[in-house]
Scaffold this motif. Structure first.
Motif, PDB file in Angstrom:
ATOM      1  N   LYS A 200      -9.829   4.651   9.651  1.00 43.90           N
ATOM      2  CA  LYS A 200     -10.079   5.606  10.723  1.00 43.90           C
ATOM      3  C   LYS A 200      -9.459   5.083  12.001  1.00 43.90           C
ATOM      4  CE  LYS A 200     -14.032   7.730  13.153  1.00 43.90           C
ATOM      5  NZ  LYS A 200     -15.512   7.773  13.224  1.00 43.90           N
ATOM      6  N   ALA A 201      -8.836   5.968  12.760  1.00 40.42           N
ATOM      7  CA  ALA A 201      -8.272   5.573  14.051  1.00 40.42           C
ATOM      8  C   ALA A 201      -9.378   5.545  15.101  1.00 40.42           C
ATOM      9  CB  ALA A 201      -7.181   6.553  14.471  1.00 40.42           C
ATOM     10  N   SER A 202      -9.412   4.492  15.908  1.00 36.36           N
ATOM     11  CA  SER A 202     -10.394   4.418  16.987  1.00 36.36           C
ATOM     12  C   SER A 202     -10.014   5.391  18.099  1.00 36.36           C
ATOM     13  CB  SER A 202     -10.460   3.000  17.542  1.00 36.36           C
ATOM     14  OG  SER A 202      -9.245   2.690  18.229  1.00 36.36           O
ATOM     15  N   ILE A 203     -10.968   5.708  18.943  1.00 37.90           N
ATOM     16  CA  ILE A 203     -10.682   6.574  20.083  1.00 37.90           C
ATOM     17  C   ILE A 203      -9.640   5.928  20.994  1.00 37.90           C
ATOM     18  CG2 ILE A 203     -11.666   7.614  22.160  1.00 37.90           C
ATOM     19  CD1 ILE A 203     -12.430   9.077  19.635  1.00 37.90           C
ATOM     20  N   THR A 204      -9.694   4.620  21.134  1.00 32.42           N
ATOM     21  CA  THR A 204      -8.690   3.920  21.939  1.00 32.42           C
ATOM     22  C   THR A 204      -7.301   4.084  21.345  1.00 32.42           C
ATOM     23  OG1 THR A 204     -10.312   2.306  22.713  1.00 32.42           O
ATOM     24  CG2 THR A 204      -7.991   1.678  22.850  1.00 32.42           C
ATOM     25  N   ASP A 205      -7.173   3.951  20.023  1.00 28.45           N
ATOM     26  CA  ASP A 205      -5.874   4.128  19.369  1.00 28.45           C
ATOM     27  C   ASP A 205      -5.358   5.558  19.521  1.00 28.45           C
ATOM     28  OD1 ASP A 205      -5.681   1.517  18.575  1.00 28.45           O
ATOM     29  OD2 ASP A 205      -6.412   1.869  16.535  1.00 28.45           O
ATOM     30  N   ILE A 206      -6.256   6.531  19.413  1.00 34.60           N
ATOM     31  CA  ILE A 206      -5.836   7.930  19.562  1.00 34.60           C
ATOM     32  C   ILE A 206      -5.292   8.159  20.966  1.00 34.60           C
ATOM     33  CG2 ILE A 206      -6.667  10.316  19.614  1.00 34.60           C
ATOM     34  CD1 ILE A 206      -8.625   9.548  17.387  1.00 34.60           C
ATOM     35  N   ARG A 207      -5.887   7.498  21.958  1.00 34.21           N
ATOM     36  CA  ARG A 207      -5.457   7.676  23.346  1.00 34.21           C
ATOM     37  C   ARG A 207      -4.170   6.910  23.660  1.00 34.21           C
ATOM     38  NH1 ARG A 207      -6.695   4.603  28.045  1.00 34.21           N
ATOM     39  NH2 ARG A 207      -6.568   5.815  29.985  1.00 34.21           N
ATOM     40  N   ALA A 287     -17.918   8.159   8.880  1.00 29.40           N
ATOM     41  CA  ALA A 287     -16.598   7.790   8.350  1.00 29.40           C
ATOM     42  C   ALA A 287     -15.499   8.226   9.309  1.00 29.40           C
ATOM     43  CB  ALA A 287     -16.403   8.371   6.952  1.00 29.40           C
ATOM     44  N   ARG A 288     -14.816   9.309   9.002  1.00 27.05           N
ATOM     45  CA  ARG A 288     -13.689   9.748   9.836  1.00 27.05           C
ATOM     46  C   ARG A 288     -14.101  10.767  10.893  1.00 27.05           C
ATOM     47  NH1 ARG A 288      -8.666  10.841   5.742  1.00 27.05           N
ATOM     48  NH2 ARG A 288      -8.706   8.896   4.555  1.00 27.05           N
ATOM     49  N   LEU A 315     -14.971  17.302  13.861  1.00 26.93           N
ATOM     50  CA  LEU A 315     -13.641  17.020  13.331  1.00 26.93           C
ATOM     51  C   LEU A 315     -13.684  15.876  12.322  1.00 26.93           C
ATOM     52  CD1 LEU A 315     -11.649  16.938  16.722  1.00 26.93           C
ATOM     53  CD2 LEU A 315     -12.112  18.936  15.282  1.00 26.93           C
ATOM     54  N   LEU A 316     -12.777  15.928  11.340  1.00 30.81           N
ATOM     55  CA  LEU A 316     -12.534  14.813  10.436  1.00 30.81           C
ATOM     56  C   LEU A 316     -11.062  14.424  10.549  1.00 30.81           C
ATOM     57  CD1 LEU A 316     -14.468  15.783   7.171  1.00 30.81           C
ATOM     58  CD2 LEU A 316     -15.151  14.143   8.936  1.00 30.81           C
ATOM     59  N   GLN A 317     -10.806  13.122  10.675  1.00 33.74           N
ATOM     60  CA  GLN A 317      -9.442  12.633  10.844  1.00 33.74           C
ATOM     61  C   GLN A 317      -8.634  12.729   9.550  1.00 33.74           C
ATOM     62  OE1 GLN A 317      -9.221   8.676  12.434  1.00 33.74           O
ATOM     63  NE2 GLN A 317     -10.516   9.141  14.203  1.00 33.74           N
ATOM     64  N   ILE A 318      -7.358  13.063   9.711  1.00 30.98           N
ATOM     65  CA  ILE A 318      -6.388  13.026   8.621  1.00 30.98           C
ATOM     66  C   ILE A 318      -5.665  11.684   8.694  1.00 30.98           C
ATOM     67  CG2 ILE A 318      -4.341  14.119   7.623  1.00 30.98           C
ATOM     68  CD1 ILE A 318      -5.245  16.664   9.293  1.00 30.98           C
ATOM     69  N   ASP A 322       0.035   5.680   4.556  1.00 31.73           N
ATOM     70  CA  ASP A 322       0.323   4.439   5.284  1.00 31.73           C
ATOM     71  C   ASP A 322      -0.792   4.062   6.245  1.00 31.73           C
ATOM     72  OD1 ASP A 322       2.721   4.159   3.988  1.00 31.73           O
ATOM     73  OD2 ASP A 322       3.920   5.071   5.580  1.00 31.73           O
ATOM     74  N   ARG A 323      -1.931   4.757   6.165  1.00 32.23           N
ATOM     75  CA  ARG A 323      -3.105   4.525   7.017  1.00 32.23           C
ATOM     76  C   ARG A 323      -2.823   4.900   8.476  1.00 32.23           C
ATOM     77  NH1 ARG A 323      -3.734   3.517   2.117  1.00 32.23           N
ATOM     78  NH2 ARG A 323      -5.217   1.963   1.327  1.00 32.23           N
ATOM     79  N   GLU A 324      -1.920   5.865   8.689  1.00 27.40           N
ATOM     80  CA  GLU A 324      -1.603   6.334  10.033  1.00 27.40           C
ATOM     81  C   GLU A 324      -2.352   7.630  10.319  1.00 27.40           C
ATOM     82  OE1 GLU A 324       0.204   4.843  12.359  1.00 27.40           O
ATOM     83  OE2 GLU A 324       0.695   3.135  11.074  1.00 27.40           O
ATOM     84  N   PHE A 325      -2.816   7.769  11.564  1.00 28.59           N
ATOM     85  CA  PHE A 325      -3.540   8.956  12.021  1.00 28.59           C
ATOM     86  C   PHE A 325      -2.572  10.128  12.187  1.00 28.59           C
ATOM     87  CE2 PHE A 325      -4.797  11.453  15.812  1.00 28.59           C
ATOM     88  CZ  PHE A 325      -5.979  11.996  15.346  1.00 28.59           C
ATOM     89  N   GLN A 326      -2.932  11.304  11.656  1.00 24.34           N
ATOM     90  CA  GLN A 326      -2.059  12.472  11.705  1.00 24.34           C
ATOM     91  C   GLN A 326      -2.726  13.718  12.296  1.00 24.34           C
ATOM     92  OE1 GLN A 326       1.089  12.465  11.093  1.00 24.34           O
ATOM     93  NE2 GLN A 326       1.417  10.574   9.970  1.00 24.34           N
ATOM     94  N   GLY A 327      -3.957  13.572  12.795  1.00 25.90           N
ATOM     95  CA  GLY A 327      -4.624  14.731  13.388  1.00 25.90           C
ATOM     96  C   GLY A 327      -5.982  14.980  12.751  1.00 25.90           C
ATOM     97  N   TRP A 328      -6.422  16.246  12.814  1.00 22.07           N
ATOM     98  CA  TRP A 328      -7.773  16.589  12.363  1.00 22.07           C
ATOM     99  C   TRP A 328      -7.814  17.930  11.627  1.00 22.07           C
ATOM    100  CZ3 TRP A 328      -6.679  15.302  17.498  1.00 22.07           C
ATOM    101  CH2 TRP A 328      -7.255  14.125  18.011  1.00 22.07           C
ATOM    102  N   VAL A 329      -8.801  18.068  10.761  1.00 19.43           N
ATOM    103  CA  VAL A 329      -9.331  19.376  10.376  1.00 19.43           C
ATOM    104  C   VAL A 329     -10.737  19.440  10.956  1.00 19.43           C
ATOM    105  CG1 VAL A 329      -7.974  19.656   8.281  1.00 19.43           C
ATOM    106  CG2 VAL A 329     -10.200  18.537   8.149  1.00 19.43           C
ATOM    107  N   GLY A 330     -11.202  20.659  11.227  1.00 15.38           N
ATOM    108  CA  GLY A 330     -12.519  20.743  11.843  1.00 15.38           C
ATOM    109  C   GLY A 330     -13.113  22.126  11.778  1.00 15.38           C
ATOM    110  N   VAL A 331     -14.297  22.233  12.370  1.00 23.47           N
ATOM    111  CA  VAL A 331     -15.000  23.512  12.478  1.00 23.47           C
ATOM    112  C   VAL A 331     -15.625  23.598  13.865  1.00 23.47           C
ATOM    113  CG1 VAL A 331     -15.526  23.613  10.009  1.00 23.47           C
ATOM    114  CG2 VAL A 331     -17.189  22.586  11.570  1.00 23.47           C
ATOM    115  N   GLU A 332     -15.837  24.818  14.310  1.00 19.56           N
ATOM    116  CA  GLU A 332     -16.632  25.045  15.519  1.00 19.56           C
ATOM    117  C   GLU A 332     -17.899  25.759  15.127  1.00 19.56           C
ATOM    118  OE1 GLU A 332     -16.595  26.939  20.025  1.00 19.56           O
ATOM    119  OE2 GLU A 332     -14.731  26.278  19.081  1.00 19.56           O
TER     120      GLU A 332
END
Length: 373
Positions: A200-207, A287-288, A315-318, A322-332
């Protein structure tokens, strides 16, 4: 004598036409991927379902023996689930110090599960849920018909419901081809990265590490009695190179970030000068999971925070091979509540129930086009 008896038994089996139990052949994993994050919604016009919209967010795990299982969170509009405070977003600067809100159940493990089987063929994946998480047979199997779409590079695969990527704006014709039950829209991404929290990518990594990636996608939502399709997007960039000021500011814990989006177009009659939109992105167990909330500052009516009818997205992370963050799927799952946020006001038409994806360019799929004038 024992060998003779064995030959006699085999002869009888052959004579009677009885065959030994077949060994199941290995199934073809969808896109060659085992672990998927998936968003599904039963979204429809109020004339069809009387605002009984629902969403389901979780993961599908496909096995080579043709079985599949899912663990998920689910919410139903008729239950009017309430927001809860997840954490304080003390980001500093011009970002209000407010509580990031989410659904209470999204802060714990998945609330439901299914077991079933699947078949892949010619760009399609058919999933049949036959049991609940405990292995008990469902009263009626639940069947989903997914389109399997290739993605360049092969590190991620995508499944999508028919009609998910159609034209933007305006009421949507709700397809009937996705399932034999009330599910109408869905989107999912799979890889062979484990689904555990360590992937899972941390919030710091996403930023920072992923901060220049613009994650865009499609938002299919039921509100005001109809289903609508709009663009979705989230770019958690650290710095605007044009003006040299931080877009997203981090909380001291590193578990959340906040953003004041200038002059977004928010308009409230009593506070016409407050046109900014306030956004928060936060981490969540187990988890993600990520939490995304936003609201127009003018709705706070002069107070720092707005906790009544802010938009709440789970949201759940994609994560790719290669264990790289690619975005999210989610619901509102935004229940409409009283102005003080204390209780649902039963205004179902003003709530928002949606399925969405926000991903890097290669993962978006066919881009929805605005309707012709």
């Amino acid at each position: 004598m024992k060998r003779l008896i064995g030959w006699i038994v085999l002869g009888l089996v052959a004579t009677l036409g009885v065959t030994a139990p077949a060994v199941p052949l290995p199934a073809e994993l969808p896109g060659g991927k085992a672990n998927w994050v998936v968003s599904v919604g039963g979204l429809n016009d109020s004339s069809v379902n009387n605002y009984a919209n629902w969403t389901r967010l979780g993961w599908y795990i496909f096995a080579a023996d043709g079985t599949v299982r899912t663990n998920y969170w689910t919410w139903n509009q008729r239950d009017e689930p309430m927001r809860v405070d997840a954490m304080k977003a003390s980001c500093g600067g011009d970002i209000p110090s407010c509580d990031v809100q989410t659904m209470g159940t999204f802060l714990t493990g998945p609330t439901g599960a299914f077991q079933g089987t699947y078949q892949t063929s010619a760009g399609k994946v058919d999933v049949t849920w036959t049991k609940n998480g405990a292995g008990q047979a469902l009263a009626d199997p639940l069947v989903e018909h997914w389109l399997l779409e290739p993605i360049p590079g092969g590190k991620v695969a995508r499944i999508v419901s028919d009609g998910y990527h159609n034209a933007l704006a305006g009421p949507v014709v709700v397809p009937t081809t996705f399932s034999d039950y009330s599910a109408t829209f869905g989107i999912g991404y799979g890889s062979n990265a484990p689904l555990s929290a360590g992937n899972k990518a941390s919030i710091t990594d996403i930023r920072t590490a992923y901060g220049q990636d613009e994650h865009l996608g499609t938002y299919v939502a039921a509100y005001k009695g109809a289903v609508h399709r709009e663009p979705a997007g989230l770019k958690v960039n650290e710095l605007n190179s044009a003006t040299s000021f931080a877009y997203w500011r981090s909380c001291p814990s590193g578990k959340c970030v906040g953003f004041r989006e200038k002059t977004n177009g928010c308009v409230c009659e009593k506070f016409p000068n407050f046109k900014d939109r306030i956004r928060y992105l936060a981490d969540a167990p187990p988890a993600r999971n990520n939490i995304y909330t936003y609201w127009c500052e003018c709705l706070a009516q002069g107070t720092p925070c707005y906790k009544a009818n802010n938009h709440v997205q789970s949201l759940l992370q994609i994560i790719d091979d290669d264990r790289e963050f690619q975005g999210w799927v989610g619901v509102e799952t935004s229940t409409h509540v009283e102005s003080d946020g204390s209780a649902p006001d039963h205004n179902f038409g003003a709530g928002y129930w949606a399925v969405l994806n926000m991903v890097t360019p290669d993962l978006r799929g066919p881009q929805p086009k605005p309707p012709k004038p």
